[in-house]
Design a protein around this motif. Sequence first.
Motif, mmCIF file in Angstrom:
data_model
loop_
_atom_site.group_PDB
_atom_site.id
_atom_site.type_symbol
_atom_site.label_atom_id
_atom_site.label_comp_id
_atom_site.label_asym_id
_atom_site.label_seq_id
_atom_site.Cartn_x
_atom_site.Cartn_y
_atom_site.Cartn_z
ATOM 1 N N TRP A 1 -5.854 -2.344 -6.931
ATOM 2 C CA TRP A 1 -4.807 -2.870 -6.506
ATOM 3 C C TRP A 1 -4.962 -2.660 -4.934
ATOM 4 O O TRP A 1 -4.690 -3.678 -4.120
ATOM 5 N N LEU A 2 -5.369 -1.481 -4.504
ATOM 6 C CA LEU A 2 -5.402 -1.076 -3.088
ATOM 7 C C LEU A 2 -6.716 -1.618 -2.408
ATOM 8 O O LEU A 2 -6.794 -1.376 -1.286
ATOM 9 N N ASN A 3 -7.648 -2.403 -3.392
ATOM 10 C CA ASN A 3 -8.659 -2.771 -2.696
ATOM 11 C C ASN A 3 -8.822 -3.694 -1.502
ATOM 12 O O ASN A 3 -9.491 -3.669 -0.423
ATOM 13 N N ASN A 4 -7.890 -4.782 -1.502
ATOM 14 C CA ASN A 4 -7.865 -5.735 -0.399
ATOM 15 C C ASN A 4 -6.282 -6.493 -0.417
ATOM 16 O O ASN A 4 -5.608 -6.185 -1.418
ATOM 17 N N TYR A 5 -6.349 -7.578 0.302
ATOM 18 C CA TYR A 5 -5.074 -8.152 0.407
ATOM 19 C C TYR A 5 -4.636 -8.773 -0.872
ATOM 20 O O TYR A 5 -3.448 -8.915 -1.417
ATOM 21 N N HIS A 6 -5.838 -9.533 -1.523
ATOM 22 C CA HIS A 6 -5.533 -10.385 -2.719
ATOM 23 C C HIS A 6 -5.266 -9.338 -3.731
ATOM 24 O O HIS A 6 -4.224 -9.820 -4.586
ATOM 25 N N THR A 7 -5.807 -8.402 -4.022
ATOM 26 C CA THR A 7 -5.647 -7.393 -4.977
ATOM 27 C C THR A 7 -4.169 -6.991 -5.030
ATOM 28 O O THR A 7 -3.607 -6.451 -6.005
ATOM 29 N N SER B 1 0.823 -1.215 -0.159
ATOM 30 C CA SER B 1 0.057 -0.094 0.108
ATOM 31 C C SER B 1 0.991 1.151 0.007
ATOM 32 O O SER B 1 0.561 2.233 -0.663
ATOM 33 N N THR B 2 1.886 1.437 1.019
ATOM 34 C CA THR B 2 2.772 2.444 1.020
ATOM 35 C C THR B 2 3.374 2.549 -0.385
ATOM 36 O O THR B 2 3.450 3.612 -0.794
ATOM 37 N N TYR B 3 4.054 1.438 -0.787
ATOM 38 C CA TYR B 3 4.844 1.507 -2.351
ATOM 39 C C TYR B 3 3.804 2.264 -3.434
ATOM 40 O O TYR B 3 4.067 3.048 -4.252
ATOM 41 N N LEU B 4 2.557 1.566 -3.454
ATOM 42 C CA LEU B 4 1.585 2.296 -4.570
ATOM 43 C C LEU B 4 1.083 3.501 -4.039
ATOM 44 O O LEU B 4 0.601 4.244 -5.122
ATOM 45 N N SER B 5 1.362 4.103 -3.012
ATOM 46 C CA SER B 5 0.673 5.558 -2.875
ATOM 47 C C SER B 5 2.016 6.650 -2.898
ATOM 48 O O SER B 5 1.716 7.714 -2.705
ATOM 49 N N LEU B 6 3.118 6.085 -3.373
ATOM 50 C CA LEU B 6 4.374 6.884 -3.671
ATOM 51 C C LEU B 6 4.240 7.639 -5.005
ATOM 52 O O LEU B 6 3.603 7.105 -5.783
ATOM 53 N N HIS B 7 4.942 8.802 -4.986
ATOM 54 C CA HIS B 7 5.185 9.378 -6.178
ATOM 55 C C HIS B 7 6.209 8.556 -7.090
ATOM 56 O O HIS B 7 7.195 8.087 -6.240
#
Length: 137
Positions: free
Chosen positions: A69-75, A46-52
């Motif tokens: 991808w941020l929806n849940n653990y599996h995504t 989650s942190t990685y995906l939220s980065l610039h």
Amino acid sequence: MSVLPPWANGPFELILHAEQHWRKGEDFDRRIALISFDNSIEVSISTYLSLHPIQRGNREYRNEDVENWLNNYHTKLDFLGEELRTRSLQWKVEKSHIIWAHGHRNEQYHSGSKGTPEKRVLSTIREAALWIFSLLY
């Protein structure tokens, strides 16, 4: 020695917390280690995906994909699979094994199960957490 970027501190602290409990090895500590290692996987992604993009090696993703991808653990694990394909890498810990360990975590965390996680469950989730963190940061 390299210093972690500041945005990696949150996921790293979860791994450190889990590691401390894993090393103690008492029943309570094993339950907390399982929950924390598993949580670190989710927070790392989650942190990685939220980065610039500049904070993640100039890798760019479509906003629609990131939201999915941020929806849940599996995504989040689906994202990891896409990232591995993009980087021409293989799963170091099989996705099915990570999901198996996550299921044990859900039993501990959501159902209030008092059972103690087996060492092989902890070893699997620990290896996955360390690998995913090192891959992304």
